[in-house]
Design an enzyme around this catalytic site. Structure first.
Site, PDB file in Angstrom:
ATOM      1  CG  ASP A   1     -15.881  13.402  27.377  1.00  0.00           C
ATOM      2  OD1 ASP A   1     -16.130  12.190  27.427  1.00  0.00           O
ATOM      3  OD2 ASP A   1     -14.733  13.875  27.472  1.00  0.00           O
TER       4      ASP A   1
HETATM    5  O1  MRU Z   1     -11.043  10.801  24.137  1.00  0.00           O
HETATM    6  P1  MRU Z   1     -10.798  10.806  25.621  1.00  0.00           P
HETATM    7  O2  MRU Z   1      -9.888   9.708  26.066  1.00  0.00           O
HETATM    8  O3  MRU Z   1     -10.397  12.163  26.139  1.00  0.00           O
HETATM    9  O4  MRU Z   1     -12.221  10.480  26.226  1.00  0.00           O
HETATM   10  C1  MRU Z   1     -12.346  10.367  27.606  1.00  0.00           C
HETATM   11  C2  MRU Z   1     -13.717   9.993  28.054  1.00  0.00           C
HETATM   12  O5  MRU Z   1     -14.637   9.857  27.271  1.00  0.00           O
HETATM   13  C3  MRU Z   1     -13.937   9.908  29.520  1.00  0.00           C
HETATM   14  O6  MRU Z   1     -14.875   8.932  29.824  1.00  0.00           O
HETATM   15  C4  MRU Z   1     -14.458  11.267  30.020  1.00  0.00           C
HETATM   16  O7  MRU Z   1     -13.640  12.276  29.563  1.00  0.00           O
HETATM   17  C5  MRU Z   1     -14.549  11.312  31.485  1.00  0.00           C
HETATM   18  S1  MRU Z   1     -12.958  11.293  32.241  1.00  0.00           S
HETATM   19  C6  MRU Z   1     -13.197  11.484  33.891  1.00  0.00           C
END
Ligand code: MRU
Length: 581
Positions: A276
């Site tokens: 992220d």
């Molecule tokens: O809370 P989320 O579902 O948005 O978290 C998503 C993640 O942590 C993913 O691993 C990250 O965003 C990478 S997606 C290509």
């Protein structure tokens, strides 16, 4: 956009349906797949305004770092197009009015979720675009009553972003698959594990970490992918498992608590996760639970990769402790599908993400190649020959490094600027052991970065257990629990470990992929390592009692990339040799 409708064919699922402006429809439209209903129901939610986008992002109908940013930008394009078609107070009276609206919308969209940087970068880029467009039209004295140039610029930007996301995911997938396969024997099937959802549902299509897994499957090399449930929100169980089933990939679902046992009993070749936000030093924020995966991967000697596009880097942050971590509502823990499963009164802590220190990451897979860490510049073997006293635990606590004072560092700005020698080789190396003539070929310089996994006090026993079975007879031990391991030097060319067993002591040396004090710009040539072994063998022939026996192990996973070079001195407890310990 050349296609009428954005329907990525890469992975069976479409996280969104974007229909560009066409002769049939005056303005573009957007619908997003409601991921909260998966895997039981497939329904799309129309997104007509930035308020709609904010809500689907905040409520996690759409989620995943790249997708959040794409939906936010597309919502700007869709709402601006609609506004440019109406007169009066709902429309744009001028270019400046549109720019002012855009500025507010960007600030608002940024408040939806805090951790994934992709949203913030995309929003800032839209603002820059807006400033450039306004300036250009001011400069030429163009008709500023007309907001069309800005609306068109935002629409073009959004459509380009959509297209580029899929392209960069495919490139990430292929680079990642090559990096993982570089550590395996030809034809060997790969067992990987992934966390959360990073697939078609988290992106515009194909996926990042799941893209790597798709590419391994495309190569015919994916033996099995394990996906974690990913508590508390279950993105792994609901979404990744769904994608695996839809695309008929060989997948197995496990709970988050099963990972260490899986590694210990069934073996795993690599873990691949998304990101992220990646700080300038490589520390990576990703879904909660990622950090513990990296810790257990290190313990079990499993390669741990982060797969992310450039848009996931935040070079304004020096390290991961500056990353804002989103805290999610307590009900995500205390309820499952609306059913209370914990006492309502219990206090709850629910961080949505955690930060994995760069020192635990084997490599960051990007659309331009894999960034590998290198041990930061340090002292020579001689200077660092310190007896081990503090425990691994104490060391980790003191400075976050694993292994004696050895901090792994990423040069991310260097990589993004196209400097450094980080890229993995474009073709996969031949797994055959080097022939004697190759061994002494001074032109044969390995890439410093392909799949090198540094040994540490924590994983050297596992390495021996996994790859050098007969050393255990020599040691007079059956498992790592019966030997004592200490690292005696982490110099510029080798990492050195003394492994003491009840019967014998073995010295394990692992060559570094380059000369540490100089960094990646000076890759360690193979002949340097092979000459050392050859010289010792020669000495051993003349003075067998003074020189320990040398063995080489050609195991790529642990070696100078493409070539294993680990050296063993198997010493009897002859006093002549014991000074080495
Ligand atoms: O809370 P989320 O579902 O948005 O978290 C998503 C993640 O942590 C993913 O691993 C990250 O965003 C990478 S997606 C290509």
């Amino acid at each position: 956009m050349t296609d009428d409708v954005h329907r990525p064919s890469l992975g069976a699922l479409q996280s969104l349906i974007y229909t560009p402006r066409s002769p049939q429809s005056e303005q573009p439209s957007l619908e997003v797949l409601d991921q909260l209903l998966l895997p039981n129901k497939k329904a799309y939610i129309p997104v007509k305004t930035t308020q709609d986008a904010w809500k689907v992002i905040r409520d996690m109908n759409v989620r995943g770092a790249p997708l959040i940013a794409i939906v936010a930008v597309l919502s700007l394009a869709v709402e601006m197009s609609a506004k440019s078609n109406v007169q009066g107070k709902d429309g744009f009276a001028s270019l400046q009015a549109a720019a002012a609206w855009l500025q507010e919308a960007v600030v608002y969209l940024k408040t939806s979720r805090p951790t994934a940087v992709n949203l913030f970068t995309a929003m800032d880029e839209v603002l820059l675009l807006s400033q450039a467009t306004t300036k250009k039209h001011d400069a030429v004295g163009a008709c500023v009553q007309n907001a069309a140039p800005l609306v068109s610029a935002v629409v073009r930007f959004a459509e380009q972003m959509l297209k580029e996301d899929v392209e960069s995911n495919q490139a990430i997938g292929d680079h990642g698959a090559a990096a993982i396969l570089a550590n395996l024997l030809p034809g060997q099937g790969v067992k990987v594990l992934t966390h959360c959802n990073t697939g078609s549902l988290a992106t515009a299509g194909y996926g990042t970490a799941l893209g790597v897994i798709r590419s391994l499957h495309k190569e015919g090399r994916l033996a099995r992918v394990f996906c974690t449930e990913t508590r508390p929100y279950n993105q792994g169980a609901r979404l990744t498992a769904f994608e695996l089933v839809q695309d008929q990939l060989p997948g197995t679902l496990i709970t988050d608590s099963m990972v260490s046992f899986l590694m210990a009993t069934q073996g795993l070749d690599a873990i691949v996760v998304g990101a992220d936000r990646i700080a300038a030093n490589g520390d990576t924020a990703n879904k909660i639970g990622t950090y513990q995966l990296a810790v257990t991967a290190k313990h079990h000697g499993v390669a741990f990769y982060v797969a992310a596009p450039f848009t996931s880097f935040d070079l304004s942050l020096a390290s991961g402790d500056q990353i804002e971590i989103e805290e999610r509502p307590a009900r995500e823990l205390t309820q499952v599908q609306g059913i209370q499963v914990a006492p309502q009164e219990i206090a709850v802590w629910n961080p949505g993400f955690d930060v994995t220190p760069a020192s635990l990451i084997t490599g960051i897979i990007t659309e331009k190649g894999v960034i590998h860490p290198f041990p930061s510049a340090g002292a020579t073997d001689a200077k660092r020959r310190v007896p081990t006293q503090e425990t691994g635990e104490a060391r980790r606590k003191s400075n976050g490094t694993v292994g004696r004072g050895r901090r792994m560092t990423f040069d991310i700005p260097g990589f993004l600027n196209g400097e450094g020698a980080h890229q993995i080789p474009s073709s996969l190396p031949d797994a055959a052991a080097p022939t004697p003539s190759m061994e002494l070929d001074s032109a044969n310089v390995p890439s410093p970065s392909s799949g090198y996994v540094a040994l540490s006090e924590e994983n050297v026993a596992l390495f021996l257990e996994k790859h050098v079975r007969d050393v255990w007879d020599l040691l007079g031990a059956r498992t790592g629990a019966e030997v004592e391991i200490s690292e005696v030097g982490d110099g510029n060319l080798n990492l050195v470990f003394i492994v003491r067993g009840p019967k014998n002591t073995v010295v394990v040396k692992q060559a570094l992929p380059y000369v540490r004090c100089v960094g990646e710009s000076w890759p360690l040539t193979l002949d340097r390592a092979f000459y050392e072994a050859a010289a010792l063998q020669e000495e051993g022939r003349h003075t067998p009692r003074l020189v320990p026996e040398v063995r080489r192990e050609r195991r790529r996973v642990w070696t100078i990339p493409e070539h294993l070079f680990i050296k063993f001195w198997a010493m009897s407890c002859d006093p002549l040799c014991c000074n080495l310990g």
